[in-house]
Design an enzyme around this catalytic site. Structure first.
Site, mmCIF file in Angstrom:
data_model
loop_
_atom_site.group_PDB
_atom_site.id
_atom_site.type_symbol
_atom_site.label_atom_id
_atom_site.label_comp_id
_atom_site.label_asym_id
_atom_site.label_seq_id
_atom_site.Cartn_x
_atom_site.Cartn_y
_atom_site.Cartn_z
ATOM 1 N N PHE A 206 0.802 -1.233 0.000
ATOM 2 C CA PHE A 206 0.000 0.000 0.000
ATOM 3 C C PHE A 206 0.832 1.279 0.000
ATOM 4 O O PHE A 206 0.346 2.332 -0.401
ATOM 5 C CB PHE A 206 -0.951 0.020 1.218
ATOM 6 C CG PHE A 206 -0.277 0.452 2.499
ATOM 7 C CD1 PHE A 206 -0.101 1.803 2.792
ATOM 8 C CD2 PHE A 206 0.201 -0.480 3.413
ATOM 9 C CE1 PHE A 206 0.530 2.208 3.966
ATOM 10 C CE2 PHE A 206 0.835 -0.094 4.579
ATOM 11 C CZ PHE A 206 1.006 1.258 4.857
ATOM 12 N N LYS B 223 -1.505 -7.252 -9.508
ATOM 13 C CA LYS B 223 -2.505 -7.143 -8.437
ATOM 14 C C LYS B 223 -1.938 -6.141 -7.436
ATOM 15 O O LYS B 223 -1.002 -6.420 -6.696
ATOM 16 C CB LYS B 223 -2.760 -8.483 -7.741
ATOM 17 C CG LYS B 223 -3.979 -8.368 -6.819
ATOM 18 C CD LYS B 223 -3.901 -9.176 -5.566
ATOM 19 C CE LYS B 223 -3.089 -8.604 -4.462
ATOM 20 N NZ LYS B 223 -3.574 -7.368 -3.816
ATOM 21 N N GLU C 270 -5.078 -3.793 -2.308
ATOM 22 C CA GLU C 270 -6.512 -3.500 -2.250
ATOM 23 C C GLU C 270 -6.799 -2.231 -1.438
ATOM 24 O O GLU C 270 -7.883 -1.676 -1.510
ATOM 25 C CB GLU C 270 -7.280 -4.699 -1.681
ATOM 26 C CG GLU C 270 -6.941 -5.089 -0.236
ATOM 27 C CD GLU C 270 -5.700 -5.988 -0.092
ATOM 28 O OE1 GLU C 270 -4.812 -5.917 -0.946
ATOM 29 O OE2 GLU C 270 -5.642 -6.749 0.897
ATOM 30 N N SER D 209 5.190 -7.164 3.393
ATOM 31 C CA SER D 209 5.809 -7.495 4.678
ATOM 32 C C SER D 209 6.559 -8.824 4.569
ATOM 33 O O SER D 209 6.251 -9.672 3.716
ATOM 34 C CB SER D 209 4.727 -7.574 5.752
ATOM 35 O OG SER D 209 3.693 -8.419 5.308
ATOM 36 N N CYS E 157 9.493 1.897 3.335
ATOM 37 C CA CYS E 157 10.386 0.781 3.667
ATOM 38 C C CYS E 157 11.796 1.287 3.918
ATOM 39 O O CYS E 157 12.622 0.569 4.464
ATOM 40 C CB CYS E 157 10.392 -0.241 2.539
ATOM 41 S SG CYS E 157 11.067 0.419 1.030
ATOM 42 N N GLU F 262 9.134 -4.083 13.123
ATOM 43 C CA GLU F 262 8.838 -3.012 12.158
ATOM 44 C C GLU F 262 7.502 -2.397 12.564
ATOM 45 O O GLU F 262 6.459 -3.052 12.491
ATOM 46 C CB GLU F 262 8.730 -3.582 10.735
ATOM 47 C CG GLU F 262 8.469 -2.468 9.716
ATOM 48 C CD GLU F 262 8.155 -2.997 8.319
ATOM 49 O OE1 GLU F 262 7.268 -3.859 8.176
ATOM 50 O OE2 GLU F 262 8.790 -2.514 7.359
HETATM 51 P P1 NAD Z 1 1.357 -6.734 3.003
HETATM 52 O O1 NAD Z 1 2.396 -7.783 3.098
HETATM 53 O O2 NAD Z 1 0.248 -6.742 3.977
HETATM 54 O O3 NAD Z 1 0.642 -6.771 1.547
HETATM 55 C C1 NAD Z 1 1.386 -6.700 0.363
HETATM 56 C C2 NAD Z 1 0.616 -7.350 -0.769
HETATM 57 O O4 NAD Z 1 0.463 -8.737 -0.476
HETATM 58 C C3 NAD Z 1 -0.795 -6.801 -0.980
HETATM 59 O O5 NAD Z 1 -1.035 -6.701 -2.357
HETATM 60 C C4 NAD Z 1 -1.695 -7.858 -0.334
HETATM 61 O O6 NAD Z 1 -2.971 -7.951 -0.951
HETATM 62 C C5 NAD Z 1 -0.903 -9.126 -0.590
HETATM 63 N N1 NAD Z 1 -1.131 -10.163 0.427
HETATM 64 C C6 NAD Z 1 -1.537 -10.011 1.702
HETATM 65 N N2 NAD Z 1 -1.608 -11.205 2.325
HETATM 66 C C7 NAD Z 1 -1.229 -12.130 1.423
HETATM 67 C C8 NAD Z 1 -1.111 -13.547 1.445
HETATM 68 N N3 NAD Z 1 -1.356 -14.247 2.551
HETATM 69 N N4 NAD Z 1 -0.717 -14.169 0.330
HETATM 70 C C9 NAD Z 1 -0.419 -13.484 -0.793
HETATM 71 N N5 NAD Z 1 -0.529 -12.131 -0.878
HETATM 72 C C10 NAD Z 1 -0.924 -11.469 0.200
HETATM 73 O O7 NAD Z 1 2.137 -5.330 3.025
HETATM 74 P P2 NAD Z 1 1.540 -3.858 3.138
HETATM 75 O O8 NAD Z 1 1.031 -3.637 4.515
HETATM 76 O O9 NAD Z 1 0.655 -3.574 1.984
HETATM 77 O O10 NAD Z 1 2.872 -2.984 2.917
HETATM 78 C C11 NAD Z 1 3.766 -2.646 3.948
HETATM 79 C C12 NAD Z 1 4.933 -3.607 4.006
HETATM 80 O O11 NAD Z 1 5.628 -3.612 2.759
HETATM 81 C C13 NAD Z 1 5.964 -3.196 5.048
HETATM 82 O O12 NAD Z 1 6.410 -4.348 5.704
HETATM 83 C C14 NAD Z 1 7.075 -2.583 4.224
HETATM 84 O O13 NAD Z 1 8.359 -2.624 4.818
HETATM 85 C C15 NAD Z 1 7.023 -3.433 2.997
HETATM 86 N N6 NAD Z 1 7.664 -2.760 1.853
HETATM 87 C C16 NAD Z 1 8.922 -3.176 1.523
HETATM 88 C C17 NAD Z 1 9.581 -2.562 0.486
HETATM 89 C C18 NAD Z 1 10.965 -3.014 0.125
HETATM 90 O O14 NAD Z 1 11.536 -2.490 -0.831
HETATM 91 N N7 NAD Z 1 11.560 -3.945 0.854
HETATM 92 C C19 NAD Z 1 8.963 -1.523 -0.229
HETATM 93 C C20 NAD Z 1 7.671 -1.127 0.141
HETATM 94 C C21 NAD Z 1 7.029 -1.764 1.199
#
Ligand code: NAD
Length: 496
Positions: free
Chosen positions: A154, A178, A181, A231, A286, A393
């Protein structure tokens, strides 16, 4: 075409905007105000099947299309992204809550990735050695692979998809995205621009949904690879599922980024730089600094005093409030009520574990914005390595300040941490900077730079549990991920 105006939003499949039949939907709201913006459909695996089948078909032609021809729509897309910059930045800010300058910077980085991918005719070139042995030549050729899935978080609704999408399609693959959401509107609008840029039908897809749609992509037999950002728990799940299903993957995960302040660092500049890094975007980057590691008692005392004073002056509010237009640093909302609750629970836990809370951002109210999800700047001091606050985090405007006796001790704390996304040092000493660069276990290192996010033509990605892959995003790393290298050893005998 104004698909953005539809509610619920539509999927973009095979060059058409399609309503998702009988889908559950989620409300998309402005986190700064609570205003309802639209509804997003939660696509079922059937929708993913529909997209992947069409993407597989389109790949048969796209993969054989000359590389310079594949780049032409990307040149047009870069222009369109710039022309629509203000509108896109506002959409992004409305659904995600970051400031307009942050949204503009995100758009700029996304556009730069498109521009870098326009160089694919050069980037995709292979290597060769004439005369590996007597009359034998060796050659490395790079070929497109097929259909890729992209799953994004997000916090960077526009930039993160563009770490992957331009490289994947310029290299000759087709792509099913994808996006999160929680923030579907920005990419929905960008997909209209992608359509306008003139990609042939079926090269790029947008399927809205949550983890069910994501899981369907991970398990689909006709998806050859996955680029994921989110994450670490989910990144690990992505890596395992892709390995089980014989796909290549790159899965970038969570972070806890250290900023180390050495005694010789110029305090005023350093504090201003750290403030933007840790509190900008409400700490939901991040690459956000979440740990300030001061070396020496004097450094610690002075940094604590200056940082706390500066943080207390930071403005918390709706980034689209015209009254805040001239404020330097506006801390916007966090993404949702659930995120606010989670962050405040972690602050509660820190307090319960005896940590020293100097600035408390819990229950922060912004006048006239009772529907928004705000957390004020929060600062804990004298936190120790291994504590919950240091290990977790938090992903909010929460900073911990730590004291170390030496650079060795600070580097040891970084290296003992499970995450290793970014880490920076503030120093005037080339010797210390060099040691840090070589010894600190983080994938992206800053030297007197608080947000060491690499530009588009350099790789982006961390180390340890911040990445599940051995290949990073952007630039040449993207070209490698989205192509198969074949090594050809060849000999021709003289004709008879
Ligand atoms: P999230 O892991 O909750 O969701 C990320 C994506 O995964 C979304 O599209 C979500 O719909 C999907 N998703 C959720 N549960 C899933 C599952 N069980 N199986 C498959 N897909 C699933 O992350 P978020 O809250 O949207 O974003 C924040 C996180 O992203 C933080 O941990 C941040 O550090 C990380 N991030 C990392 C970087 C990087 O470069 N390392 C960059 C941006 C964000």
């Amino acid at each position: 075409m104004t698909a953005t105006l539809h509610t619920p939003l539509q999927n973009y499949i095979g060059g058409q905007w399609l309503q998702v039949p009988a889908a559950d939907t989620l409300a998309v709201t402005n986190p700064a105000t609570g205003e309802l913006l639209t509804h997003v459909p939660l696509s079922s695996p059937t929708e993913i099947d529909k997209a992947v089948d069409a993407a597989r078909n389109a790949y048969k032609i796209w993969g054989l299309t000359p590389v310079a021809t594949r780049c032409r729509p990307l040149f047009r897309l870069a222009t369109l992204l710039r022309e629509h910059g203000d509108e896109l930045a506002r959409t992004l800010t409305r659904e995600m809550g970051k400031s307009l300058p942050d949204a503009g910077a995100e758009l700029k980085r996304a556009t730069e990735n498109v521009e870098v991918a326009c160089g694919m005719p050069s980037l995709i070139q292979g290597e060769n050695v004439i005369g590996c042995a007597d009359g034998i030549d060796g050659e490395v050729i790079r070929l497109p692979i097929g259909v890729f899935g992209i799953i994004t978080p997000f916090n960077f609704p526009l930039m993160v998809p563009f770490w992957f999408l331009p490289y994947a399609v310029a290299a000759g693959n087709t792509v099913v995205l994808k996006c999160s959401e929680q923030v579907p509107m920005t990419m929905n609008r960008v997909m209209e621009l992608i359509e306008q840029a003139g990609f042939p039908d079926g090269v790029v897809y947008l399927v809205h949904g949550d983890k069910i749609a994501a899981q369907a992509l991970l398990e689909h037999n006709d998806v050859d690879g996955i680029s994921f950002v989110g994450s670490s728990t989910i990144a690990r799940h992505v890596a395992k599922t892709c390995a089980d299903h014989g796909k290549r993957y790159q899965a970038l995960g969570s972070a806890k980024n250290y900023l180390v302040v050495m005694p010789d660092a110029p305090r005023e500049k350093v504090v201003a730089n750290m403030l933007t890094s840790s509190l900008g975007c409400a700490g939901q980057r991040c690459m956000a600094a979440s740990v300030i590691a001061c070396v020496g008692d004097e450094t610690y005392d002075e940094i604590v005093e200056r940082f706390v004073t500066a943080a207390k002056k930071a403005v918390v509010g709706d980034p689209l409030d015209p009254a805040l237009a001239n404020e330097g640093l506006v801390i916007g909302p966090v993404i949702s009520a659930a995120a606010k609750q989670r962050i405040e629970q972690l602050i509660d836990q820190g307090v319960a574990e005896g940590e020293k809370l100097l600035v408390d951002g819990r229950n922060h109210q912004v006048q006239g914005k009772s529907g928004g999800h705000y957390v004020g700047p929060t600062i804990f001091v004298d936190v120790k390595p291994g504590s919950t606050l240091e290990q977790t985090e938090i992903f909010g405007p929460v900073v911990i300040i730590m004291k170390f006796d030496s650079l060795d001790d600070a580097i040891a704390a970084i290296n003992n941490h499970p995450f290793g996304n970014g880490a920076s040092i503030y120093t005037q000493s080339g010797h210390h900077a060099r040691r840090f660069k070589l010894e600190a276990q983080a994938g992206m290192i800053g030297i007197n730079v608080g947000i060491p996010a690499p530009v588009a033509y350099l790789p982006f990605g961390g180390m340890k549990k911040s990445i599940y892959a051995d290949i990073k995003a952007q630039g040449r790393a993207g070209v490698n991920f989205f192509t198969e290298s074949k090594i050809v050893t060849q000999r021709y005998w003289p004709s008879l």
